[in-house]
Design a protein around this motif. Structure first.
Motif, PDB file in Angstrom:
ATOM      1  N   LEU A 152       0.806  -1.212   0.000  1.00  0.00           N
ATOM      2  CA  LEU A 152       0.000   0.000   0.000  1.00  0.00           C
ATOM      3  C   LEU A 152       0.843   1.267   0.000  1.00  0.00           C
ATOM      4  CD1 LEU A 152      -2.652  -0.986   2.712  1.00  0.00           C
ATOM      5  CD2 LEU A 152      -2.817  -1.287   0.236  1.00  0.00           C
ATOM      6  N   ALA A 153       0.326   2.293  -0.654  1.00  0.00           N
ATOM      7  CA  ALA A 153       0.879   3.633  -0.513  1.00  0.00           C
ATOM      8  C   ALA A 153       0.538   4.168   0.871  1.00  0.00           C
ATOM      9  CB  ALA A 153       0.303   4.551  -1.592  1.00  0.00           C
ATOM     10  N   HIS A 154       1.249   5.197   1.317  1.00  0.00           N
ATOM     11  CA  HIS A 154       1.064   5.691   2.687  1.00  0.00           C
ATOM     12  C   HIS A 154      -0.328   6.286   2.897  1.00  0.00           C
ATOM     13  CE1 HIS A 154       1.227  10.098   1.935  1.00  0.00           C
ATOM     14  NE2 HIS A 154       1.911   9.727   0.876  1.00  0.00           N
ATOM     15  N   ASP A 155      -0.981   6.715   1.802  1.00  0.00           N
ATOM     16  CA  ASP A 155      -2.312   7.307   1.915  1.00  0.00           C
ATOM     17  C   ASP A 155      -3.367   6.478   1.177  1.00  0.00           C
ATOM     18  OD1 ASP A 155      -1.332   7.785  -0.581  1.00  0.00           O
ATOM     19  OD2 ASP A 155      -1.942   9.903  -0.670  1.00  0.00           O
ATOM     20  N   ALA A 156      -3.129   5.168   1.092  1.00  0.00           N
ATOM     21  CA  ALA A 156      -4.041   4.289   0.357  1.00  0.00           C
ATOM     22  C   ALA A 156      -5.461   4.353   0.919  1.00  0.00           C
ATOM     23  CB  ALA A 156      -3.531   2.852   0.417  1.00  0.00           C
ATOM     24  N   VAL A 157      -6.431   4.263   0.026  1.00  0.00           N
ATOM     25  CA  VAL A 157      -7.842   4.343   0.389  1.00  0.00           C
ATOM     26  C   VAL A 157      -8.488   2.971   0.185  1.00  0.00           C
ATOM     27  CG1 VAL A 157     -10.084   5.269  -0.356  1.00  0.00           C
ATOM     28  CG2 VAL A 157      -8.117   6.790  -0.070  1.00  0.00           C
ATOM     29  N   LEU A 158      -9.323   2.583   1.143  1.00  0.00           N
ATOM     30  CA  LEU A 158     -10.157   1.392   1.031  1.00  0.00           C
ATOM     31  C   LEU A 158     -11.604   1.835   1.153  1.00  0.00           C
ATOM     32  CD1 LEU A 158     -10.638  -1.703   0.965  1.00  0.00           C
ATOM     33  CD2 LEU A 158     -10.388  -1.676   3.466  1.00  0.00           C
ATOM     34  N   GLU A 159     -12.401   1.573   0.108  1.00  0.00           N
ATOM     35  CA  GLU A 159     -13.813   1.963   0.126  1.00  0.00           C
ATOM     36  C   GLU A 159     -14.658   0.816  -0.400  1.00  0.00           C
ATOM     37  OE1 GLU A 159     -14.101   5.461  -2.275  1.00  0.00           O
ATOM     38  OE2 GLU A 159     -12.957   4.589  -3.918  1.00  0.00           O
ATOM     39  N   MET A 160     -15.923   0.766   0.069  1.00  0.00           N
ATOM     40  CA  MET A 160     -16.758  -0.418  -0.178  1.00  0.00           C
ATOM     41  C   MET A 160     -18.212  -0.028  -0.415  1.00  0.00           C
ATOM     42  SD  MET A 160     -14.999  -2.192   3.101  1.00  0.00           S
ATOM     43  CE  MET A 160     -14.905  -0.546   3.822  1.00  0.00           C
ATOM     44  N   PRO A 161     -18.526   0.692  -1.510  1.00  0.00           N
ATOM     45  CA  PRO A 161     -19.926   1.024  -1.747  1.00  0.00           C
ATOM     46  C   PRO A 161     -20.763  -0.265  -1.864  1.00  0.00           C
ATOM     47  CG  PRO A 161     -18.596   1.348  -3.740  1.00  0.00           C
ATOM     48  CD  PRO A 161     -17.651   1.082  -2.606  1.00  0.00           C
ATOM     49  N   PRO A 162     -21.957  -0.327  -1.242  1.00  0.00           N
ATOM     50  CA  PRO A 162     -22.784   0.775  -0.752  1.00  0.00           C
ATOM     51  C   PRO A 162     -22.528   1.200   0.702  1.00  0.00           C
ATOM     52  CG  PRO A 162     -24.027  -1.241  -0.618  1.00  0.00           C
ATOM     53  CD  PRO A 162     -22.708  -1.600  -1.252  1.00  0.00           C
ATOM     54  N   LEU A 163     -21.418   0.791   1.315  1.00  0.00           N
ATOM     55  CA  LEU A 163     -21.077   1.329   2.624  1.00  0.00           C
ATOM     56  C   LEU A 163     -20.513   2.729   2.451  1.00  0.00           C
ATOM     57  CD1 LEU A 163     -19.200  -1.715   4.230  1.00  0.00           C
ATOM     58  CD2 LEU A 163     -21.634  -1.176   4.359  1.00  0.00           C
ATOM     59  N   ALA A 164     -21.012   3.674   3.219  1.00  0.00           N
ATOM     60  CA  ALA A 164     -20.440   5.025   3.177  1.00  0.00           C
ATOM     61  C   ALA A 164     -19.104   5.064   3.911  1.00  0.00           C
ATOM     62  CB  ALA A 164     -21.413   6.026   3.785  1.00  0.00           C
TER      63      ALA A 164
END
Length: 306
Positions: A209-221
């Motif tokens: 991962l990059a130091h500012d990596a994002v993990l997102e899981m729509p439809p979870l806000a």
């Protein structure tokens, strides 16, 4: 002009309507509407004014603009609110948000897959609908300013002004860097990520991962930023669903992506859990977007059980 000639443009029109709306399902419906309108108006088509392709794009663009009237933009979770701080937070879907959907590469030919990267599509959704149309028609499809003005019933000056404003918005969103296609380095990172994911090796995942990596899981806000919370959430996933997952590379939005299969709780085998899209830059994963909604996964044509 026959239905076969019109249908030959279906794939690229679907990509166009997806760039405009951010929804694969809406794009398919709008293309069907476009082709029906074109068929019904075939007697009024004038080849001296425009090619069939240009004429179809005019119909499709205006169908999209009508469909977008009064609608909220389709975001990704990271485009709403601040990152979560609790990897054990409740996993409650936000069903009232029209989330940005992924696009199966299998539904397109290779020439139509440009400018479909998920983060770029999310940035384009920040634009007002007509600016969105101008940007896509001018910069993705390479129509001239005069052609776009004709398609949108406006002036060349208005088209150029809208394009300038659209470029400024995208530059502020730092979206231009997200338009580069995946290369050998990205594919190598995907292979390492899949190996760590199947092995439930959270330290190896975090190491990619990059130091500012994002993990997102729509439809979870809910969404997370940074390797620490990313790793803690993956520990939670394996604790909840078990280890021994399987993965299969898939094509989505012209970028690195895979289907994840979780161990079946009712016996042997694995059940389709998600399609996950990765953004990779400088050898590190910068964003993972996880889709689990069965309606979103269905167009990928994946087997439900392995």
């Amino acid at each position: 002009m026959g239905p076969v000639e019109l249908d030959a443009h279906r794939a690229e029109l679907t990509a166009h309507c997806y760039r405009m709306t951010g929804s694969f399902h809406d794009a398919e419906d709008l293309v069907q509407e476009t082709l029906l309108r074109a068929w019904n108006a075939r007697d009024r088509y004038d080849p001296a004014r425009a090619s069939v392709r240009t004429w179809l794009y005019r119909i499709a663009t205006n169908a999209c603009l009508t469909a977008l009237e009064g609608r909220a933009r389709r975001p990704l979770p990271a485009g709403l609110g601040t990152p979560g701080q609790d990897p054990g937070a409740p996993l409650a879907p936000a069903v009232d948000v029209p989330w940005l959907e992924p696009f199966p590469d299998a539904r397109l030919d290779a020439a139509a897959r440009t400018d479909l990267r998920l983060a770029w599509i999310a940035a384009v959704q920040l634009l007002p609908a007509r600016q969105r149309a101008v940007l896509v028609l001018r910069e993705v499809l390479a129509f001239s300013a005069a052609e776009v003005a004709e398609q949108l019933d406006t002036t060349v000056a208005a088209v150029n002004s809208a394009l300038q404003r659209a470029r400024s918005t995208l530059a502020a969103a730092e979206a231009e860097q997200l338009r580069e296609p995946d290369g050998p380095e990205q594919k190598a990172v995907l292979e390492r990520y899949l190996a760590a994911f199947e092995a439930a090796d959270v330290p190896a995942l975090v190491g990619l991962l990059a130091h500012d990596a994002v993990l997102e899981m729509p439809p979870l806000a809910l969404w997370y930023r940074g390797p620490q919370h990313y790793g803690q959430f993956m520990d939670r996933v394996y604790a909840m669903r078990g280890t021994g997952w399987l993965t299969r590379p898939v094509g989505a939005n012209g970028q690195s992506a895979f289907a994840a299969y979780a161990p079946a709780p009712d016996g042997p085998g694995h059940l389709l859990h998600s399609v996950q899209l990765l953004d990779v830059a400088a050898g590190s994963v910068t964003r993972t977007t996880v889709y689990t909604d069965p309606a979103v996964l269905r167009p990928f044509g994946l087997p439900e059980r392995l």
